[in-house]
Design an enzyme around this catalytic site. Structure first.
Site, PDB file in Angstrom:
ATOM      1  N   GLY A  87      -7.881 -11.105   7.695  1.00 41.85           N
ATOM      2  CA  GLY A  87      -7.142 -11.400   8.701  1.00 41.85           C
ATOM      3  C   GLY A  87      -7.509 -10.726   9.774  1.00 41.85           C
TER       4      GLY A  87
ATOM      5  CB  SER B  75      -1.927  -6.821   0.795  1.00 44.14           C
ATOM      6  OG  SER B  75      -0.493  -5.942   0.120  1.00 44.14           O
ATOM      7  CB  THR B  76      -2.896 -12.963   0.364  1.00 41.67           C
ATOM      8  OG1 THR B  76      -1.377 -12.908   1.254  1.00 41.67           O
ATOM      9  CG2 THR B  76      -2.720 -12.977  -0.548  1.00 41.67           C
ATOM     10  CB  CYS B  77      -3.448  -9.958   5.400  1.00 45.45           C
ATOM     11  SG  CYS B  77      -2.045 -11.295   6.110  1.00 45.45           S
ATOM     12  CB  ILE B  78      -6.133  -5.995   3.503  1.00 44.15           C
ATOM     13  CG1 ILE B  78      -4.548  -6.135   2.891  1.00 44.15           C
ATOM     14  CG2 ILE B  78      -5.632  -6.227   4.860  1.00 44.15           C
ATOM     15  CD1 ILE B  78      -4.029  -4.606   2.867  1.00 44.15           C
TER      16      ILE B  78
END
Length: 671
Positions: free
Chosen positions: A614, A636-639
């Site tokens: 992200g 946690s796909t953002c990180i």
């Protein structure tokens, strides 16, 4: 030919029209009852019933009046209700009287014990309804180790008159030498433990013998209900029918999901009904759903067994290489849609080459051109590898026409199994599928804003003095404008109680409302080649794989560019088990794992060292989580972080990981 003759005769006079409809209804009823007799030939009787019903529906629609002349669909030219054409004679009870006390379904019985006038087809629908009620009752009883359905049906008593419709015997269709189950009727009241186990088996056997027959009659019922409704509307009566028999229909679909394509077309045509069965469909293997998709996408097309059939000279798409986007848009918009579905031939102006190699090159070049910044159609997402429709695309006066063309190209590519070299944001795949977006999808265009929305949801905002209202400022061509999230939003404060609604409305504004015209234009082109009913068999991750293919994943490069946190180190036993499991996974399962953790199936150019998060470059990361029984990995796909519990064995780790991969898009944490 029969259809044409009946069509001609039905136009001669009102009385002739009524006679034809009545006769067709009576024939359909007779054929339907034969189909429900398990001793009949299923295949022949099923085809006969559906053929007559199709003719009936066709004649019904083209009768003396039609929806196009301003009259109500339910009336003919003389304003006589069309439903009256069926009411031609006195009929008696549709089924035998049943010992209600024995069957214990008083609340479900609808049988009228007195004679009354009914449409001939109502005889068949009543028999269908009774069958489904019986099966539902038995399924419910089996949960309590009750008696089997055979003994129930054998206890039926009824008048011997001609109009009564007896329940069919349980002689299996197409089988010989099966003993008549009535021989066991005397023993049906005595059951020991073994008998109860046999009862369950008997029930399953009955369902096996009846499911296809009942499903064909259900299809006929749907067709007759639909022909009385305006195009695109689902009959309220049929919706009520599906809701009433929900459990039995789900049982049929669970046992044989392909029944949806064979008989339960109403699920594909009615999203409100399909949603009730979607969890069953999505549970089927991706490969099987792909086969169903293409089997039914091309069903009914001429030369459907040869998708890339030869085309004549007039059907060749002649495009200019130096203006490939505009010239392709022009020729595709003028081409015959049906012929494009059957086959594509492309030739570049001034070049001799043709064939599938040229078609592949054409799709590959157009993939890049669709996201060419010069056309202002799409903008790059935060990760730099995916694309989202540009909310300011109207700077290009032809933008909606080009969005429609982009939808056509992706639809054609999917139709002909041609891969495109383009990847969209998760939210745009959701728009194609008709799946609602959520606040996590905002991260693809504005990671910081997504974190703020997450913070609002995770914290009590009662006393923070944020002074948020249901109105937000948004950028429109470089100028900030105040946009209400709902009517009167500027005067509605965001509170702890309504914050979830606020987050969802903000998400819809940023991800949907801001680009709604672009989405609509794209889908208009896409649906010319791909029906919404078929594409909904997949989720957003699977759609990406369908359009862009299965990437090759280098496990060694993956391992080399992975970081560990929260207590894990490269040499830990759980980490070693994890990489052993990754080595054992199929290529498809590795892609699912990559999607599960990063939200994307793609490995960037240059390998895993170039994966974006992200806030910029962010390596694949594995974090330790304390183990509890049945706990699944989360992410946690953002990180790009996999939260991996400290499993006690490799076997448990693999089992839990695979469950998470197949359920991950639904947010489960325990199973």
């Amino acid at each position: 030919q029969l259809r044409q003759v009946l069509e001609h005769l039905s136009q001669q006079s009102e009385s002739q029209y009524l006679k034809i409809l009545t006769s067709l209804a009576e024939v359909a009823t007779t054929n339907g009852h034969k189909l429900l007799s398990l001793s009949s030939n299923y295949e022949a009787q099923m085809k006969s019933l559906l053929r007559i019903v199709r003719i009936f529906c066709h004649v019904f629609r083209i009768g003396p009046s039609s929806p196009s002349n301003g009259n109500d669909m339910g009336y003919n030219g003389n304003k006589t209700p069309r439903s009256q054409v069926f009411k031609v004679r006195k009929v008696y009870d549709v089924v035998r009287k049943i010992d209600v006390k024995e069957m214990n379904f008083t609340k479900h019985a609808f049988i009228n014990q007195t004679s009354h006038e009914q449409e001939p087809l109502e005889l068949l629908w009543h028999s269908l309804d009774e069958w489904l009620v019986l099966i539902a009752t038995e399924l419910m009883k089996n949960k309590r180790d009750s008696a089997n359905i055979t003994s129930i049906l054998l206890k039926q008593k009824g008048p011997d008159h001609q109009d009564a419709t007896p329940m069919p015997s349980f002689a299996a269709a197409g089988t010989e030498g099966r003993e008549d189950l009535s021989a066991d009727a005397e023993h049906s009241k005595t059951y020991d433990v073994a008998g109860k186990q046999e009862a369950c088996a008997d029930c399953q056997d009955v369902i096996s013998m009846t499911a296809n027959r009942l499903s064909a009659v259900i299809q006929a019922f749907y067709m007759c209900c639909s022909c009385q409704m305006p195009q695109g509307m689902t009959s309220p009566r049929f919706i009520e029918f599906v809701c009433k028999h929900d459990e039995v229909l789900k049982c049929f679909v669970n046992r044989n999901p392909k029944i949806i394509f064979d008989h339960f077309h109403f699920l594909l045509e009615c999203p409100e009904l399909m949603s009730r069965f979607m969890h069953i469909i999505k549970a089927q293997p991706f490969k099987d759903r792909c086969e169903w998709f293409y089997e039914h996408l091309h069903a009914g097309q001429p030369d459907s067994d040869m998708v890339h059939r030869p085309v004549n000279e007039n059907d060749i798409l002649l495009v200019h290489r130096d203006s490939i986007f505009r010239s392709s848009c022009e020729v595709v918009s003028k081409a015959n849609c049906a012929k494009l579905k059957q086959g594509i031939a492309v030739r570049f102006h001034g070049e001799e080459g043709m064939g599938q190699g040229v078609v592949r090159e054409w799709f590959d070049i157009l993939s890049s051109e669709i996201v060419n910044p010069d056309y202002a159609l799409f903008t790059q997402s935060a990760d730099g590898t995916t694309f989202q429709p540009n909310s300011n695309s109207s700077v290009n006066p032809d933008h909606l026409n080009y969005f429609r063309f982009a939808g056509q190209i992706l639809g054609l590519a999917l139709n002909h199994r041609q891969l495109v070299n383009i990847y969209f944001t998760r939210s745009f795949y959701k728009h194609i599928l008709g799946i609602p977006v959520n606040y996590q999808d905002v991260a693809s265009i504005d990671p910081e804003y997504a974190k703020n929305l997450q913070w609002i949801l995770d914290n009590d905002i009662s006393d923070l003095g944020l002074e948020l209202t249901f109105s937000v400022e948004t950028d429109v061509f470089g100028a900030m404008e105040e946009v209400p999230l709902k009517p009167g939003g500027a005067s509605i404060l965001v509170t702890q109680e309504n914050k979830a609604e606020y987050v969802q409305l903000v998400t819809e504004l940023r991800m949907t409302r801001a680009i709604q015209p672009q989405i609509n234009a794209f889908l208009q082109g896409f649906h010319m080649f791909i029906p919404p009913s078929l594409i909904q068999l997949f989720d957003e991750y699977e759609l990406e794989l369908l359009l862009s293919g299965m990437p090759e994943i280098d496990v060694n490069d993956w391992l080399k560019n992975t970081e560990y946190t929260s207590g894990y180190e490269r040499g830990d036993q759980v980490i070693q088990w994890f990489w052993d499991v990754v080595e054992e996974l199929t290529q498809e399962e590795r892609v699912l794992l990559l999607q599960f953790v990063t939200g994307s199936s793609r490995v960037p150019h240059g390998g895993f060292a170039h994966i974006m998060g992200g806030s910029g470059l962010q390596n694949f990361t594995i974090a330790a989580v304390p183990y509890t029984a049945n706990l699944l990995p989360t992410s946690s796909t953002c990180i790009n972080m996999l939260k991996l519990p400290e499993y006690p064995s490799k076997e448990i780790l693999k089992d839990r990981l695979l469950v998470a991969l197949h359920c991950g898009s639904y947010g489960y944490t325990m199973a």
